[in-house]
Design an enzyme around this catalytic site. Structure first.
Site, mmCIF file in Angstrom:
data_model
loop_
_atom_site.group_PDB
_atom_site.id
_atom_site.type_symbol
_atom_site.label_atom_id
_atom_site.label_comp_id
_atom_site.label_asym_id
_atom_site.label_seq_id
_atom_site.Cartn_x
_atom_site.Cartn_y
_atom_site.Cartn_z
ATOM 1 C CB THR A 222 -0.981 -0.015 1.188
ATOM 2 O OG1 THR A 222 -1.799 -1.186 1.084
ATOM 3 C CG2 THR A 222 -1.857 1.219 1.207
ATOM 4 C CD GLU B 119 2.681 11.653 -1.471
ATOM 5 O OE1 GLU B 119 2.692 12.876 -1.201
ATOM 6 O OE2 GLU B 119 3.312 10.807 -0.830
ATOM 7 C CG HIS C 272 -4.109 -1.281 -1.673
ATOM 8 N ND1 HIS C 272 -2.789 -1.492 -1.372
ATOM 9 C CD2 HIS C 272 -4.298 -1.875 -2.876
ATOM 10 C CE1 HIS C 272 -2.198 -2.180 -2.340
ATOM 11 N NE2 HIS C 272 -3.115 -2.423 -3.259
#
Length: 160
Positions: free
Chosen positions: A69, A77, A101
């Site tokens: 994850t 990002e 997730h």
């Protein structure tokens, strides 16, 4: 102490108006500065392959050999950062990540990550982020970043 103008005492109302005018005088240039950062709505898509160093068992975020994850989040990002075209000396920092997730991905899987700039509130940027494997959603959520002056940010960080 009573504030005076040309040796005439000012009433609290006059003082308040003077204060507001002074405040606006200094804030208008600051606001204009922030308007320089207006971003256009944009979507970026990147592809990454799950390699050994991306596994939960290796990153210590779990015990299974599946996409970690934290790695999925890092790719989200990265995609959000690629949406930005900032002037020299400016950068963005991540301040919030709220994702789920939803499906495991094995070693060797190709993951497609999407980031869309949804809105901007001055220096605050809000993104929708998603990750897919073979066209199926494996993760999704919202991510926030702030535009900062890179040098000032580092100076403040290392001055602590």
């Amino acid at each position: 102490m009573i504030k005076k103008y040309n040796n005439v005492p000012l009433s609290p109302v006059v003082f308040s108006i003077e204060y507001v005018v002074s405040f606006l005088y200094f804030m208008i240039p600051f606001k204009m500065c922030l308007e320089d950062f207006i971003m256009e709505q944009k979507t970026i898509k990147i592809e990454r392959v799950v390699e050994k160093q991306h596994l939960a068992s290796i990153m210590k975020s779990g015990s299974l050999d599946v996409l970690a994850t934290p790695q999925m989040i890092a790719w989200m990002e990265e995609a959000a950062c690629l949406c930005l075209e900032l002037e020299e000396g400016k950068t963005s920092v991540g301040t919030l990540m709220n994702v789920s997730h939803d499906m495991a991905s094995p070693l060797g899987a190709t993951i497609e990550i999407h980031a869309t700039l949804l809105k901007q509130e001055n220096r605050k940027l809000v993104f929708e982020v998603q990750a897919f494997q073979n066209g199926k959603s494996i993760g999704k959520g919202q991510h926030e970043r702030f535009i900062v002056d890179a040098n000032r940010f580092l100076e403040k960080t290392y001055a602590k």
